[in-house]
Design a protein around this motif. Structure first.
Motif: not given
Length: 183
Positions: A18-44
């Protein structure tokens, strides 16, 4: 993957740092309720940015060869999620893991790159053991860990991941490499 520009590839996928420019891709993962269902929940966005700085980018220098990497399709370059080979927080154990965007579920991507990362960890990094953890109800992820050759070793608690016990999988290098030598 030992240098910032290196990538690791499988038949259909590649992982890169990852680079600093990939933040939006990480946010996309962490704000998807399906993806985060088993990861401790959504992240801002701010939480994802803090994670990118402290647990992803800084980790590359602290633990050469290990990390959390952006996973992309080789043919299209489309980001499909992430794969990791890093320490279980608060432990000396190295874990394998993955988070994929839902539109890429069911294609065998977690399994394909998971196997490649095990081979990388055992053969290239010389790791003696690699583990995996999942929430107990996350049977799909548990199936992936079994498919890539880890073995269920009961349940364990890791305080950094909350109070609930987690399904624990592990494998030592010698037995995994002997089983996967011909592949």
């Amino acid at each position: 993957m030992k240098a910032a520009h290196d990538t690791l590839t499988s038949a259909r996928l590649a992982v890169r740092r990852y680079t600093a420019d990939d933040l939006d891709l990480l946010v996309r993962l962490h704000t998807d309720p399906e993806v985060t269902r088993f990861t401790g929940g959504l992240l801002t966005r701010d939480q994802s940015q803090a994670m990118l700085r402290s647990r992803i980018l800084a980790y590359y220098d602290e633990h050469p060869g290990l990390g959390i990497w952006l996973t992309v399709e080789r043919e299209t370059g489309a980001p499909v999620g992430l794969h990791l080979l890093n320490h279980i927080r608060g432990s000396d154990l190295v874990q394998i893991g993955y988070l994929l965007y839902p539109q890429y579920w069911g294609r065998g991507y977690a399994t394909e790159m998971g196997e490649r990362l095990l081979r990388y960890g055992f053969e290239e990094l010389g790791l003696p053991q690699i583990s995996g953890i999942t929430d107990l109800p996350h049977v799909d992820s548990q199936r992936v860990l079994l498919k890539i050759g880890l073995r269920r070793a009961g349940e364990r608690q890791f305080p950094a991941y909350g109070p609930a016990p987690l399904a624990f999988f592990t494998r030592d290098a010698g037995s995994w490499l002997a089983e996967h030598a011909a592949r």
